[in-house]
Design a protein around this motif. Structure first.
Motif, PDB file in Angstrom:
ATOM      1  N   ARG A 117      -4.016  22.527   3.725  1.00 14.82           N
ATOM      2  CA  ARG A 117      -4.269  23.972   3.579  1.00 14.82           C
ATOM      3  C   ARG A 117      -4.433  24.626   4.941  1.00 14.82           C
ATOM      4  N   ALA A 118      -5.131  23.939   5.835  1.00 13.32           N
ATOM      5  CA  ALA A 118      -5.333  24.475   7.185  1.00 13.32           C
ATOM      6  C   ALA A 118      -3.994  24.649   7.898  1.00 13.32           C
ATOM      7  N   TRP A 119      -3.124  23.658   7.758  1.00 12.59           N
ATOM      8  CA  TRP A 119      -1.800  23.755   8.381  1.00 12.59           C
ATOM      9  C   TRP A 119      -1.011  24.927   7.791  1.00 12.59           C
ATOM     10  N   ASP A 120      -1.044  25.072   6.486  1.00  9.17           N
ATOM     11  CA  ASP A 120      -0.316  26.171   5.833  1.00  9.17           C
ATOM     12  C   ASP A 120      -0.820  27.532   6.315  1.00  9.17           C
ATOM     13  N   LEU A 127      -0.327  30.756  14.031  1.00  7.14           N
ATOM     14  CA  LEU A 127      -1.380  30.405  14.976  1.00  7.14           C
ATOM     15  C   LEU A 127      -1.019  29.135  15.743  1.00  7.14           C
ATOM     16  N   PRO A 128      -1.046  29.160  17.069  1.00  4.89           N
ATOM     17  CA  PRO A 128      -0.949  27.911  17.837  1.00  4.89           C
ATOM     18  C   PRO A 128      -2.126  27.015  17.452  1.00  4.89           C
ATOM     19  N   ARG A 129      -1.923  25.701  17.473  1.00 10.97           N
ATOM     20  CA  ARG A 129      -2.980  24.831  16.951  1.00 10.97           C
ATOM     21  C   ARG A 129      -3.022  23.483  17.664  1.00 10.97           C
ATOM     22  N   PHE A 130      -4.203  22.881  17.629  1.00  9.26           N
ATOM     23  CA  PHE A 130      -4.418  21.482  17.990  1.00  9.26           C
ATOM     24  C   PHE A 130      -4.800  20.741  16.709  1.00  9.26           C
ATOM     25  N   VAL A 131      -4.668  19.423  16.747  1.00  2.65           N
ATOM     26  CA  VAL A 131      -5.271  18.565  15.729  1.00  2.65           C
ATOM     27  C   VAL A 131      -6.277  17.671  16.439  1.00  2.65           C
ATOM     28  N   TYR A 154       4.936  16.891   9.020  1.00  4.23           N
ATOM     29  CA  TYR A 154       5.304  18.072   9.801  1.00  4.23           C
ATOM     30  C   TYR A 154       6.292  17.795  10.945  1.00  4.23           C
ATOM     31  N   GLY A 155       6.810  16.581  11.018  1.00  8.61           N
ATOM     32  CA  GLY A 155       7.882  16.314  11.958  1.00  8.61           C
ATOM     33  C   GLY A 155       7.430  15.904  13.341  1.00  8.61           C
ATOM     34  N   LYS A 156       8.395  15.880  14.253  1.00 10.65           N
ATOM     35  CA  LYS A 156       8.165  15.344  15.591  1.00 10.65           C
ATOM     36  C   LYS A 156       7.397  16.283  16.510  1.00 10.65           C
TER      37      LYS A 156
END
Length: 692
Positions: A117-120, A127-131, A154-156
């Motif tokens: 949900r956070a990714w969506d 929004l640019p993001r970190f994990v 989410y890919g490479k």
């Protein structure tokens, strides 16, 4: 706290599943930034961001907290959001104020529904993001598994910038992928160390993937890459920054919140890679000229800000959380609220650190702060200057679908309850209060049962008002399936003028469920004078408000007055109204009465693997599946018609059935005849209520 200019500000929202470690990450950051002198703990209820009584009691985040951290020459505004779906309105508000996100993942639990949900949400708002992977000090935490799962989803573009170093099962350090160096923690310091042999293969894989992404940033870099040239560390970092800004690369970090390991590097990388407010485009409308106003967090433009959150405290009053989109807002400014067409005088300006406030003289564009005791401003409102009135789009708040009927325990506190609910609704836009006059009940809507329980508890603890929940009464309606022909005579004599009204009426179904009744008169020869016809219709109106079968509203009835008689002295409008009421009750019950139940069109969005379970559950609830289609989110949307009474506990069931990934919405579209067993239960219930 000093005033920071726009280029020295970062606004970061923490997102993720409930229990992933967002609040404990804030504790680690606050401790290493010397904002606090000790590490708080969620279990002990002494964290900086979970300061509400309900949060401490339930040991979960319920409201978004704003914590402003000074980090070197920079100010980082951290928005710690709830991870549970019931409080998703708080998340939407926080995202509106953020310029970047950190998706927090529990290294032990791995990728969960809240992670997705956070990714969506980050994709939705660009929004640019970190994990950031937490709990790396736990034995069975696996950074590699999280990286693998996120890459599959989410890919490479997932780019681990750190790799864990473990010795004897303990988390002791990390490998920096960019600089290709080993680092070991020694108390509060980081010292260089050799890269373990088991990390070298992963280091090469991660670095090669990163280099490929960096090469794609320009044609020159691509040519150098194919020519076999090496990129310098500075070139990699510069290219990486722009990749992060456009979300083509999502850096992955890890650490231990309880040991404060990894948080220092994370804060440094927030400054290095996440964009400042001046890089984000923000536009509103000048309501005077109807032209687009490009604010773009520019401090040199006219003043404007949006209120993205409201906090109402029973003791200290109201706080309005604002993000300044342009100009510099100062103490004693007079700002214009374009949504309310009124002016507000700005008193003291604060920055927040949990529930603690620090006064500042001004806020530059891009900064977050709090204004105290604004009288008219509400969440989503825009503040600007009256000569240049600006209005920004409203915050998108999820619609609540879970409802409970409620009554106040002490009737003397009805007014107090109304005022308390108004304050809660001002603070939480996902609460909806509805006066269901047709069924004589008050309804409160929330995002789920946990949300409704929290509202009930807050009313008692903060406002000293106790409410009692019950299952909402379904808005049934009554109608007839056959025709009837009846006669009713209302006759009373008690000295002087009596009462006399005599009607002969036919009743039949009209199939128009939007209209209570259709009245016609076929009286001929003056059997009933025309001036009594309105009285007959008044009798019909009264009967249709509360039907003879169970007391629900009546719809779909044709009523024809075709004969009767009157008395020159004793007849009156009241007499004919009473005669009509008697005829209606008799005729309605002789015309095969039935209950109609509301039918909703429901749309359920689930992952493909859950479609079978979802459709099976809808069938059990008397739902009729109309079709399925793929959504842009890679899920399947199931559309069905379902009785409203079968949706009562659906939010809980759906979350359990889909692991928290399912979502739904519905609207009432029509009425249909209820099954006989449902009718019998309602009739018996109405009979018992009448006898009691």
């Amino acid at each position: 706290m000093k005033v920071y200019t726009t280029d020295k500000i970062r606004n970061v929202v923490l997102l993720g599943h409930g229990g992933a470690g967002k609040t404990s990450l804030v504790e680690a950051i606050s401790y290493i930034a010397k904002l606090t002198k000790r590490l708080g703990n969620v279990v002990d209820g002494n964290t900086i961001s979970d300061f509400g009584k309900e949060e401490q009691k339930r040991q979960i985040s319920i409201q978004t907290s704003l914590i402003s951290i000074e980090w070197g020459e920079y100010k980082i505004n951290i928005l710690d959001t709830p991870g549970y779906r019931d409080f998703s309105g708080e998340v939407e508000e926080a995202i509106r104020a953020a310029g970047g996100a950190i998706i927090v993942v529990n290294g032990k639990a791995g990728v969960e529904a809240g992670t997705k949900r956070a990714w969506d949400l980050c994709e939705k708002y660009k929004l640019p993001r970190f994990v950031y992977v937490t709990n790396m000090d736990v034995d069975n935490a696996s950074f590699r598994q999280v990286v693998t799962d996120m890459t599959e989803l989410y890919g490479k573009r997932m780019a681990p910038l750190n790799l864990p170093i473990r010795e004897n099962g303990k988390f002791v350090g990390y490998v920096n992928v960019i600089s290709q160096t080993g680092n070991r923690w020694k108390e509060s310091e980081v010292i260089p160390c050799d890269i373990p042999e088991y990390n070298k293969e992963n280091l090469n894989i991660c670095r090669n993937t990163l280099i490929e992404s960096v090469a794609e940033t320009s044609e020159e870099m691509m040519n150098r890459y194919f020519a076999g040239e090496e990129f310098s560390e500075q070139e990699i970092r510069s290219a990486l920054k722009f990749n992060v800004w456009d979300s083509s690369i999502v850096p992955m970090f890890m650490g231990s919140n309880t040991l404060c390991q990894g948080a220092y590097a994370l804060m440094d990388d927030i400054i290095k890679y996440l964009p400042g407010p001046e890089t984000r485009e923000v536009a509103g409308v000048n309501t005077k000229t109807n032209e687009i106003f490009k604010a773009n967090n520019d401090f040199s433009k006219t003043k404007s800000a949006i209120c993205f959150k409201t906090m109402v405290d029973p003791f200290i009053g109201k706080y309005s959380f604002i993000k300044v989109h342009s100009g510099v807002i100062k103490t004693d400014d007079i700002l214009y609220n374009a949504n309310r067409d009124q002016e507000e005088k700005i008193g003291k300006i604060y920055v927040m650190q949990g529930n603690k406030t620090t006064e500042v003289k001004e806020l530059f564009a891009g900064d977050l702060g709090v204004l105290a005791k604004l009288s008219i401003t509400k969440t989503g409102d825009t503040l600007s200057q009256k000569n240049e009135p600006i209005q920004y789009s409203k915050i998108e708040i999820p619609k609540p679908y879970t409802a409970k009927a409620y009554i106040v325990k002490e009737k003397s506190e009805i007014d107090k309850l109304a005022q308390s609910l108004q304050k809660l609704c001002e603070e939480d836009l996902t609460i909806k209060i509805e006066n269901d006059t047709k069924n004589h009940q008050m309804l409160i809507y929330g995002m789920g049962l946990l949300h409704l329980e929290e509202i009930q508890s807050r009313l008692l603890d903060e406002y000293k008002v106790e409410i009692i929940y019950s299952k909402p009464r379904i808005a049934f309606k009554e109608t007839i399936r056959k025709s009837s022909d009846v006669e009713f005579k209302h006759k009373k004599q008690s000295g002087g003028h009596g009462q006399y009204g005599h009607v002969k009426m036919r009743f039949s179904p009209s199939q128009d469920f939007d209209t209570p009744y259709i009245f016609k008169s076929e009286v001929v020869g003056g059997a009933i004078p025309k001036n009594y016809f309105p009285a007959v219709e008044k009798g019909l109106i009264e009967c249709c408000e509360k039907g003879p079968l169970c007391g629900y509203p009546v719809v779909g009835v044709n009523a024809v007055l075709y004969d009767g008689s009157y008395h020159e002295v004793d007849s009156s409008e009241m007499a004919f109204k009473m005669a009509t009421i008697g005829a209606f009750k008799d005729g309605f019950m002789k015309a095969s009465p039935v209950l109609l139940e509301p039918i909703a069109n429901i749309k359920v969005e689930v992952e493909d693997k859950h479609t079978g379970d979802c459709m099976g559950d809808l069938n059990k609830r008397r739902g009729r599946v109309l079709g399925m289609k793929a959504t842009q989110k890679g899920k399947t949307q199931i559309e069905a018609d379902i009785p409203v009474m079968e949706i009562d506990d659906y939010s809980t069931t759906l979350r359990s059935m889909t692991g928290g990934t399912g979502d739904y919405s519905y609207e009432v579209v029509r009425y249909e005849q209820a099954p006989s067993d449902i009718c019998e239960k309602e009739i018996e219930k109405a009979k018992n209520e009448k006898e009691s």
